[in-house]
Design an enzyme around this catalytic site. Structure first.
Site, PDB file in Angstrom:
ATOM      1  N   HIS A  83      49.392  32.474  42.115  1.00 45.97           N
ATOM      2  CA  HIS A  83      47.611  31.511  42.110  1.00 45.97           C
ATOM      3  C   HIS A  83      46.458  32.544  41.130  1.00 45.97           C
ATOM      4  O   HIS A  83      45.600  32.186  39.966  1.00 45.97           O
ATOM      5  CB  HIS A  83      47.264  31.205  43.054  1.00 45.97           C
ATOM      6  N   ASP A 136      53.788  30.797  46.892  1.00 44.78           N
ATOM      7  CA  ASP A 136      52.596  31.580  46.068  1.00 44.78           C
ATOM      8  C   ASP A 136      53.249  33.239  45.519  1.00 44.78           C
ATOM      9  O   ASP A 136      52.579  33.793  46.197  1.00 44.78           O
ATOM     10  CB  ASP A 136      51.562  31.944  46.886  1.00 44.78           C
ATOM     11  N   GLN A 230      38.709  38.812  48.526  1.00 48.10           N
ATOM     12  CA  GLN A 230      38.600  38.870  47.404  1.00 48.10           C
ATOM     13  C   GLN A 230      39.055  39.890  46.226  1.00 48.10           C
ATOM     14  O   GLN A 230      38.342  40.723  46.357  1.00 48.10           O
ATOM     15  CB  GLN A 230      37.480  37.837  46.754  1.00 48.10           C
ATOM     16  N   GLY A 231      40.114  39.358  44.608  1.00 49.46           N
ATOM     17  CA  GLY A 231      40.667  40.866  44.226  1.00 49.46           C
ATOM     18  C   GLY A 231      41.449  40.757  44.835  1.00 49.46           C
ATOM     19  O   GLY A 231      42.142  42.352  44.189  1.00 49.46           O
ATOM     20  N   ASP A 232      42.162  41.487  46.356  1.00 48.21           N
ATOM     21  CA  ASP A 232      43.765  41.820  46.175  1.00 48.21           C
ATOM     22  C   ASP A 232      44.395  40.695  46.263  1.00 48.21           C
ATOM     23  O   ASP A 232      45.921  41.032  46.325  1.00 48.21           O
ATOM     24  CB  ASP A 232      43.347  41.911  48.014  1.00 48.21           C
ATOM     25  N   SER A 233      44.055  39.368  46.216  1.00 53.29           N
ATOM     26  CA  SER A 233      45.823  38.677  45.838  1.00 53.29           C
ATOM     27  C   SER A 233      46.868  39.492  44.433  1.00 53.29           C
ATOM     28  O   SER A 233      46.688  39.650  43.724  1.00 53.29           O
ATOM     29  CB  SER A 233      44.824  37.031  45.704  1.00 53.29           C
TER      30      SER A 233
END
Length: 276
Positions: A83, A136, A230-233
């Protein structure tokens, strides 16, 4: 998150000139997007396999253009979340991002330490399901190799590192509070692998996604506190010195009863033809 990794993968070369676009100040919110809550700063020299995905054209230069995490699994191959390469996150199709890079050896994103390596090719899992978040992951091929010491081993099927109760660590430069406070330096948080039944109960199927033990891994703390955000994906979940997960999705950050969900790396290994 079926077939051998090399068969039926869609190769996407990010070499087209990027169209003029407004840089995004931070990663666009996405249901599957997850910074480290309840963590603390760590030295990049102690975890060189943690790398950042960067595009200054899309995300500005304040934090080196970082928008997702990734992990080095071969000298010229890094894994990240599928993603992270979607139009929903990038704001444009991947083919229009001409400056996609992997930043290695840079713990503090405000510095110029380490190396910025162009991505030569991005292969997104063709079986990635954006509705359930299954599958993912994506593999990026680098334009030049990293040192062998940057490579971390992947845990295959049956590895004891996947056992419930195993202590693990999640790494990233994401939101450290759940309210948009993005880290400048690399952080890590201690979590534990949770039973699949916990995530099956927490995520039976909704707009957020649906937990599948075949392709996903559940980790965190039952009372919240420590989690990705958020931002660690795309960043790594590591246990017993091996890569077991990639930050994928969840409901909020560090919420009781809503543990983090990770791409199960044994599924990635299977698609790569068993190269653990």
């Amino acid at each position: 998150m079926r077939r051998p990794f090399a068969r039926s993968w869609t190769g996407v070369l990010a070499t087209a000139a990027a169209a003029a676009a407004l840089p995004l100040a931070s990663p666009a919110p996405a249901a599957a997007d997850s910074v480290v809550i309840g963590g603390s700063p760590v030295r990049i020299s102690e975890s060189p396999w943690v790398v950042a995905l960067s595009s200054r054209d899309r995300f500005g230069g304040t934090r080196s253009g970082q928008f997702c995490g990734a992990v080095v699994v071969e000298r010229t191959t890094v894994l990240t979340a599928a993603h992270c390469l979607s139009e929903g996150v990038l704001g444009v199709p991947l083919s229009r991002v001409s400056d996609l890079r992997v930043i290695a050896g840079r713990g503090d994103l405000s510095t110029s330490e380490g190396k910025e390596i162009p991505v030569r090719e991005a292969r997104v899992n063709p079986e990635y399901d954006g509705d359930t978040n299954s599958g993912d992951f994506a593999a990026l091929t680098l334009a030049e190799p990293l040192p062998e010491s940057y490579v971390i081993g992947m845990a295959g099927s049956g590895d004891p590192a996947y056992a419930a109760g195993t202590q693990a660590a999640v790494y990233g430069w994401g939101d450290t509070t759940g309210s948009g406070s993005y880290a400048r330096t690399l952080h890590a948080a201690r979590v534990q692998v949770l039973p699949d039944t916990v995530c099956e109960k927490a995520y039976p199927g909704s707009a957020d996604g649906k937990y599948s033990a075949t392709t996903m891994l559940c980790a965190g703390e039952m009372d919240g506190r420590r989690d990705a955000c958020q931002g660690d994906s795309g960043g790594p979940l590591v246990a017993e010195g091996r890569l077991i997960g990639l930050v994928s999705w969840g409901s909020g950050c560090g919420r009781p009863g809503r543990p983090g969900v990770y791409t199960r790396v044994s599924d990635v290994v299977r698609m790569m033809g068993g190269r653990a």
